[in-house]
Design a protein around this motif. Sequence first.
Motif, PDB file in Angstrom:
ATOM      1  N   LYS A   1      38.403-136.442 -27.116  1.00 15.45           N
ATOM      2  CA  LYS A   1      38.997-137.107 -25.951  1.00 15.45           C
ATOM      3  C   LYS A   1      37.970-137.212 -24.821  1.00 15.45           C
TER       4      LYS A   1
ATOM      5  N   ASP B   1      51.909-136.362 -13.674  1.00 12.20           N
ATOM      6  CA  ASP B   1      50.509-136.770 -13.616  1.00 12.20           C
ATOM      7  C   ASP B   1      49.817-135.871 -12.596  1.00 12.20           C
TER       8      ASP B   1
ATOM      9  N   VAL C   1      44.045-127.797 -22.109  1.00 15.53           N
ATOM     10  CA  VAL C   1      44.848-128.755 -22.867  1.00 15.53           C
ATOM     11  C   VAL C   1      45.814-128.021 -23.795  1.00 15.53           C
TER      12      VAL C   1
ATOM     13  N   THR D   1      48.628-132.685 -21.943  1.00 13.78           N
ATOM     14  CA  THR D   1      48.792-133.288 -23.264  1.00 13.78           C
ATOM     15  C   THR D   1      47.998-134.581 -23.386  1.00 13.78           C
ATOM     16  N   GLU D   2      47.473-135.058 -22.258  1.00  9.53           N
ATOM     17  CA  GLU D   2      46.681-136.288 -22.276  1.00  9.53           C
ATOM     18  C   GLU D   2      45.764-136.295 -21.063  1.00  9.53           C
TER      19      GLU D   2
ATOM     20  N   LYS E   1      47.975-135.485 -17.892  1.00 12.52           N
ATOM     21  CA  LYS E   1      49.426-135.586 -18.025  1.00 12.52           C
ATOM     22  C   LYS E   1      49.957-134.256 -18.509  1.00 12.52           C
TER      23      LYS E   1
ATOM     24  N   LEU F   1      45.731-132.870 -28.712  1.00 12.62           N
ATOM     25  CA  LEU F   1      44.726-133.911 -28.949  1.00 12.62           C
ATOM     26  C   LEU F   1      44.074-133.700 -30.317  1.00 12.62           C
TER      27      LEU F   1
ATOM     28  N   GLU G   1      43.145-139.137 -18.854  1.00 16.34           N
ATOM     29  CA  GLU G   1      42.694-140.525 -18.742  1.00 16.34           C
ATOM     30  C   GLU G   1      41.947-140.713 -17.422  1.00 16.34           C
TER      31      GLU G   1
END
Lengths: 258, 318
Positions: free
Chosen positions: B23, B137, B149, B114-115, B126, B154, B117
């Motif tokens: 990621k 967020d 994380v 979990t994410e 996120k 991921l 960006e």
Amino acid sequence: MKIAVCVKQVPDATVHKKIDPQTKRLDRSGEAALNPTDLNAVEEALRVKEAQGGEVVLVSLGPERSVDSLRKALAMGADRAVLVADEVAAGSDLLATSRALASALERESADLVLFGQASSDGDGAVLWAAVAERLRLPVISQVATLTVDAGSVTGKRQTEHGYDLISAPLPAVVAVSDAINEPRYPSLKGIMGAKTKPQETLALGDLGIAADDSGEAGSRTTVLELGPPPSRGDSIKIEDDGSAAQKILDYVLERRLL
Amino acid sequence: MILVYLEHHAGELEKGGLGVLSKAASLGEAVGVVLGPGAREVAARAGAFGASKAYALEDEALAAPLPQPRVDALAALVAETGAETVLFAASVLAADVAAGLAARLEAGLNWDLTELELRDGELVGKRPALGDTVLVDVGWKGTPRIGLVRSGALDPVEADGTADVEDFAASFSDFSTLATLVEQTQEESSGPSIEEADVIVAGGRGLGTPEAFSLLEELASALGGAVAATRAVVDSGWYPYATQVGQTGTTVSPRLYVACGISGAIQHKVGMQGSGTIVAINKDPNAPIFDFCDLGVVGDLHQIVPKLTELVRAQRGS
């Protein structure tokens, strides 16, 4: 032996927890309780005290009304409570929280600092490590079996690969897992006695912490937006008529999961 | 530059860290860091998951799985490289390292991500919060940023690439080396550990007796997976704590999760809802698990599971 137990008031388990869309902070207005896994830390502290003598001090950070929840741990047998309650501290992240808590703990200079497994609201399960770093003390976390003697502490903890037995000299910071013990219920005598036990409330200023170093100003993380959780999509529900096993197999094969 | 902390076990880089690395590589320049004896050799593998480079430090002080010497090492590396972001895959060890590092560097830590960006060039994470009832967020003020994380959130993406391995140096704080590892007991398990397993067969109170776990073990063995348990049955002593999935156990995200006799309390849900496909077998049609599974079967697991085991064996044998 002086044992400090870090505890926190959280929304009661029966409350539907929500974040205030304006402040983007947890709505703490409803029914509240002592964080459930903190009770394991209180119980462990009491057991150490019962075996070796000493004092159990509760140390907490939160709104003034936290005293109601602290009383439960006093009823279990803790000797006194120190609450850092300051409106400025609202919205503190890990950094700001650990700063205030470490200052309050420094004032106590306990031999052993105990934490519970995780708060049911923030769910970070990391605060002890930040506090230990600020206090420059050794830390052992996720401890499922604890042995304390005059000069050292040994904890057994579960990891992804098995069990580790870790030892550290006192003073030390230890976070216990909720598998460590079964917290006692306060006795009637304990409940009555709790009302007269010393409870001290401090402001950040009493700890020498500037307003800029607490709350959102003292934090290095931000909440940007709130959204609905991702949905899982459509699900299928069937009743077993004798063919469910076959249907599960077909379903799994279709999705190439075998 | 994004620094990704990579744990290793038995000569392999852990899957969680590699997922984070993949990621990170999609967001910018990603560099791996591996600590402890054997670090140098495994660090080279990071190139195949997007690392442009990997740092290694093999000091004996990093042999035991203890967090505080790792804080010293990472703080030294952040100072040396000027890394703006340090990312971790959650583990018992990594969570303490991340929080210690945050306090050391006065850096913001966001957890349970979990994410990740980029939004207008800024890193945004996120994070499902409050029992996954809300998706938050989160951002960072200033650098370095530290992110932890959620376990299994991921997936590693293998690519062509190699990473040069570079040694670095660190000195250890007086208090960092006070805790010591006395003894380590490896978990004896016949199958894959639940964190790494692609398939998990999990059991709850609906099994009725501890003996019924043997039904799940046979199904798991046929599927090539691992057996997990809920908090309730672990507390009752039916199955080892090491297999517990949930808020107070391990968070898993296998491709297939077969929940047998599990009601689906939030405590359990948060530990397994990241699974690819969830199949639930429960005799109570109103069990909450039917609200978040993909295939729900209302029926008696004692009938269905042995039959399914037979069918899977026949399928695999064919």
